[in-house]
Motif scaffolding. Structure first.
Motif, mmCIF file in Angstrom:
data_model
loop_
_atom_site.group_PDB
_atom_site.id
_atom_site.type_symbol
_atom_site.label_atom_id
_atom_site.label_comp_id
_atom_site.label_asym_id
_atom_site.label_seq_id
_atom_site.Cartn_x
_atom_site.Cartn_y
_atom_site.Cartn_z
ATOM 1 N N VAL A 1 11.059 -38.628 -2.652
ATOM 2 C CA VAL A 1 12.477 -38.288 -2.673
ATOM 3 C C VAL A 1 13.008 -38.823 -3.994
ATOM 4 C CG1 VAL A 1 14.695 -38.452 -1.496
ATOM 5 C CG2 VAL A 1 12.573 -38.535 -0.170
ATOM 6 N N GLY A 2 13.027 -37.977 -4.990
ATOM 7 C CA GLY A 2 13.314 -38.448 -6.340
ATOM 8 C C GLY A 2 12.200 -39.373 -6.790
ATOM 9 N N THR A 3 12.548 -40.607 -7.156
ATOM 10 C CA THR A 3 11.543 -41.589 -7.578
ATOM 11 C C THR A 3 11.055 -42.456 -6.420
ATOM 12 O OG1 THR A 3 13.297 -43.167 -8.159
ATOM 13 C CG2 THR A 3 12.513 -41.685 -9.907
ATOM 14 N N GLU A 4 11.650 -42.291 -5.239
ATOM 15 C CA GLU A 4 11.248 -43.075 -4.076
ATOM 16 C C GLU A 4 10.003 -42.461 -3.438
ATOM 17 O OE1 GLU A 4 13.271 -44.912 -0.007
ATOM 18 O OE2 GLU A 4 14.071 -43.074 -0.893
ATOM 19 N N VAL A 5 9.083 -43.319 -3.014
ATOM 20 C CA VAL A 5 7.866 -42.864 -2.355
ATOM 21 C C VAL A 5 7.854 -43.398 -0.926
ATOM 22 C CG1 VAL A 5 5.346 -42.787 -2.428
ATOM 23 C CG2 VAL A 5 6.650 -42.923 -4.560
ATOM 24 N N LEU A 6 7.694 -42.501 0.035
ATOM 25 C CA LEU A 6 7.655 -42.872 1.446
ATOM 26 C C LEU A 6 6.299 -42.511 2.033
ATOM 27 C CD1 LEU A 6 11.164 -41.502 2.532
ATOM 28 C CD2 LEU A 6 10.581 -43.869 1.975
ATOM 29 N N HIS A 7 5.766 -43.402 2.883
ATOM 30 C CA HIS A 7 4.453 -43.173 3.485
ATOM 31 C C HIS A 7 4.623 -43.016 4.998
ATOM 32 C CE1 HIS A 7 2.360 -44.033 -0.251
ATOM 33 N NE2 HIS A 7 3.186 -45.068 -0.415
ATOM 34 N N PHE A 8 4.124 -41.914 5.528
ATOM 35 C CA PHE A 8 4.290 -41.558 6.932
ATOM 36 C C PHE A 8 2.940 -41.429 7.627
ATOM 37 C CE2 PHE A 8 8.137 -40.092 4.926
ATOM 38 C CZ PHE A 8 9.140 -40.112 5.891
ATOM 39 N N ASN A 9 2.967 -41.587 8.950
ATOM 40 C CA ASN A 9 1.841 -41.213 9.812
ATOM 41 C C ASN A 9 2.331 -40.203 10.833
ATOM 42 O OD1 ASN A 9 -0.704 -42.553 9.207
ATOM 43 N ND2 ASN A 9 0.429 -44.473 9.522
ATOM 44 N N GLY A 10 1.441 -39.348 11.296
ATOM 45 C CA GLY A 10 1.826 -38.352 12.276
ATOM 46 C C GLY A 10 0.684 -37.437 12.616
ATOM 47 N N PHE A 11 1.004 -36.212 12.976
ATOM 48 C CA PHE A 11 -0.036 -35.253 13.330
ATOM 49 C C PHE A 11 0.524 -33.843 13.240
ATOM 50 C CE2 PHE A 11 2.120 -36.145 17.301
ATOM 51 C CZ PHE A 11 2.091 -34.975 18.043
ATOM 52 N N THR A 12 -0.368 -32.884 13.285
ATOM 53 C CA THR A 12 0.015 -31.484 13.330
ATOM 54 C C THR A 12 -0.540 -30.864 14.606
ATOM 55 O OG1 THR A 12 -0.101 -29.339 12.208
ATOM 56 C CG2 THR A 12 -1.991 -30.787 11.949
ATOM 57 N N ALA A 13 0.232 -29.949 15.195
ATOM 58 C CA ALA A 13 -0.161 -29.289 16.427
ATOM 59 C C ALA A 13 0.186 -27.809 16.332
ATOM 60 C CB ALA A 13 0.556 -29.913 17.620
ATOM 61 N N THR A 14 -0.616 -26.979 16.945
ATOM 62 C CA THR A 14 -0.324 -25.558 17.047
ATOM 63 C C THR A 14 0.452 -25.312 18.332
ATOM 64 O OG1 THR A 14 -2.331 -24.981 15.823
ATOM 65 C CG2 THR A 14 -1.306 -23.246 17.130
ATOM 66 N N LEU A 15 1.694 -24.854 18.207
ATOM 67 C CA LEU A 15 2.558 -24.661 19.361
ATOM 68 C C LEU A 15 2.727 -23.171 19.638
ATOM 69 C CD1 LEU A 15 5.399 -27.251 18.641
ATOM 70 C CD2 LEU A 15 3.239 -27.590 19.856
ATOM 71 N N PRO A 16 2.469 -22.737 20.872
ATOM 72 C CA PRO A 16 2.606 -21.311 21.202
ATOM 73 C C PRO A 16 4.048 -20.934 21.467
ATOM 74 C CG PRO A 16 1.909 -22.536 23.127
ATOM 75 C CD PRO A 16 1.960 -23.535 21.995
ATOM 76 N N SER A 17 4.324 -19.657 21.413
ATOM 77 C CA SER A 17 5.597 -19.104 21.870
ATOM 78 C C SER A 17 5.457 -18.725 23.326
ATOM 79 C CB SER A 17 5.979 -17.880 21.039
ATOM 80 O OG SER A 17 6.181 -18.233 19.682
ATOM 81 N N PRO A 18 6.576 -18.679 24.083
ATOM 82 C CA PRO A 18 6.472 -18.357 25.507
ATOM 83 C C PRO A 18 6.087 -16.895 25.753
ATOM 84 C CG PRO A 18 8.772 -18.518 24.837
ATOM 85 C CD PRO A 18 7.960 -18.976 23.669
#
Length: 310
Positions: free
Chosen positions: A293-310
């Motif tokens: 974010v501009g000169t700021e560096v942020l470190h995240f953890n998380g995941f990705t998932a495949t989400l269906p439509s109804p």
């Protein structure tokens, strides 16, 4: 730091099918705030107005790598409600199942409401929102219960096909401790008489140690990538997002990373699978993210998932 969420929602204005989705998601009597243990709610009339499919997804992640996903698939048809629940937790090296059940019961009018199971108790609030989910292992397993507790919502919006989505604070309580994190919620519905409007889509959810959160939808055919950010106490929605998938012809290094950039801002970054994860095209992949974010560096953890439509 950018455009308000209404700008993006305006671009997502759904058509006739989307309007039907919104109507279905809100249909039914006002929930009564009952805390459900493992039984039906009394007093709700049977048989909803239309046959419909309802999908609810809860995605939680914490900066320490703890991840949770609940997929609740419910179809009301005639006097039957078929449900298929799949709930998983990653708190270490791999995902493990908390709930995996499929059954058919008599339908209640509020067919979108999550049902308790032998190993899952549900508590809802006075507006029908999920307040907490409590998971207990089958008798004799000897594992501490896990509780997901939803906190304050920091952003609520309407998705590209009319579904209700939100980003908020939450905590996972297990083993005598509470793990704070970010919770992404989605609830969508479709009358069975209406064809499926879109295909499955990949969603990324991340949190960091400062309480920041990030959600990115990779988009589907006809729907571009979008993002929602919660950075330093400010929420924003973004519709001009460039998201580049990893190069399928190469493995490892920068080629294994998804890259994203928000047009007109200094927000950009990359997502890559954890070293312990298979970087293939699986439905669930735990990831780490570096966001600038501009000169700021942020470190995240998380995941990705495949989400269906109804």
């Amino acid at each position: 730091m950018g455009r308000a969420g209404g700008d993006v929602i305006g671009r997502w204005a759904p058509g006739a099918a989307g309007a039907a989705l919104i109507f279905l998601a809100c249909a039914g009597p006002s929930p009564d705030g009952t805390a459900e243990a493992r039984g039906e709610i009394a007093g709700e009339p049977l048989t909803p107005a239309v046959d419909a499919r309802y999908l609810t997804h809860l995605l939680f992640t914490s900066d320490d790598g703890t991840a949770f996903i609940g997929s609740f698939d419910q179809t009301a048809e005639g006097e039957d409600l078929r449900f298929d629940y799949d709930v998983r937790l990653a708190n270490g090296d791999a995902w493990r199942s908390l709930v995996l059940t499929r059954d058919t019961v008599s339908v209640a009018r509020a067919a979108w409401r999550l049902l308790p199971t032998p190993t899952m108790a549900v508590r809802v609030g006075d507006a029908g929102q999920v307040v907490s989910l409590l998971f207990s292992e089958p008798e004799g397993e000897g594992t501490d219960p896990v509780r997901l507790v939803a906190g304050e919502e920091v952003s609520v919006w309407t998705g590209p096909t009319g579904q209700r989505e939100s980003l908020g604070m939450a905590a996972l309580r297990m083993g005598g401790r509470a793990v704070p994190g970010i919770l992404f919620f989605r609830r969508a519905a479709r009358a069975l008489s209406i064809p499926v409007a879109s295909t499955d889509g990949r969603t990324f959810v991340f949190a960091d140690s400062l309480g920041n959160g990030l959600v990115v939808h990779a988009g589907t055919i006809g729907q571009p990538a979008v993002a929602h950010t919660w950075l330093h106490g400010v929420e924003a929605a973004w519709g001009e997002v460039t998201l580049e998938a990893p190069d399928p012809g190469r493995a490892g290094g920068s080629a294994a990373a998804w890259r994203f950039e928000i047009s007109g801002t200094t927000v950009r970054g990359s997502f890559r699978p954890l070293m312990s994860e298979d970087p293939g095209d699986g439905p669930l992949i735990r990831m780490e993210a570096t966001v600038y974010v501009g000169t700021e560096v942020l470190h995240f953890n998380g995941f990705t998932a495949t989400l269906p439509s109804p």
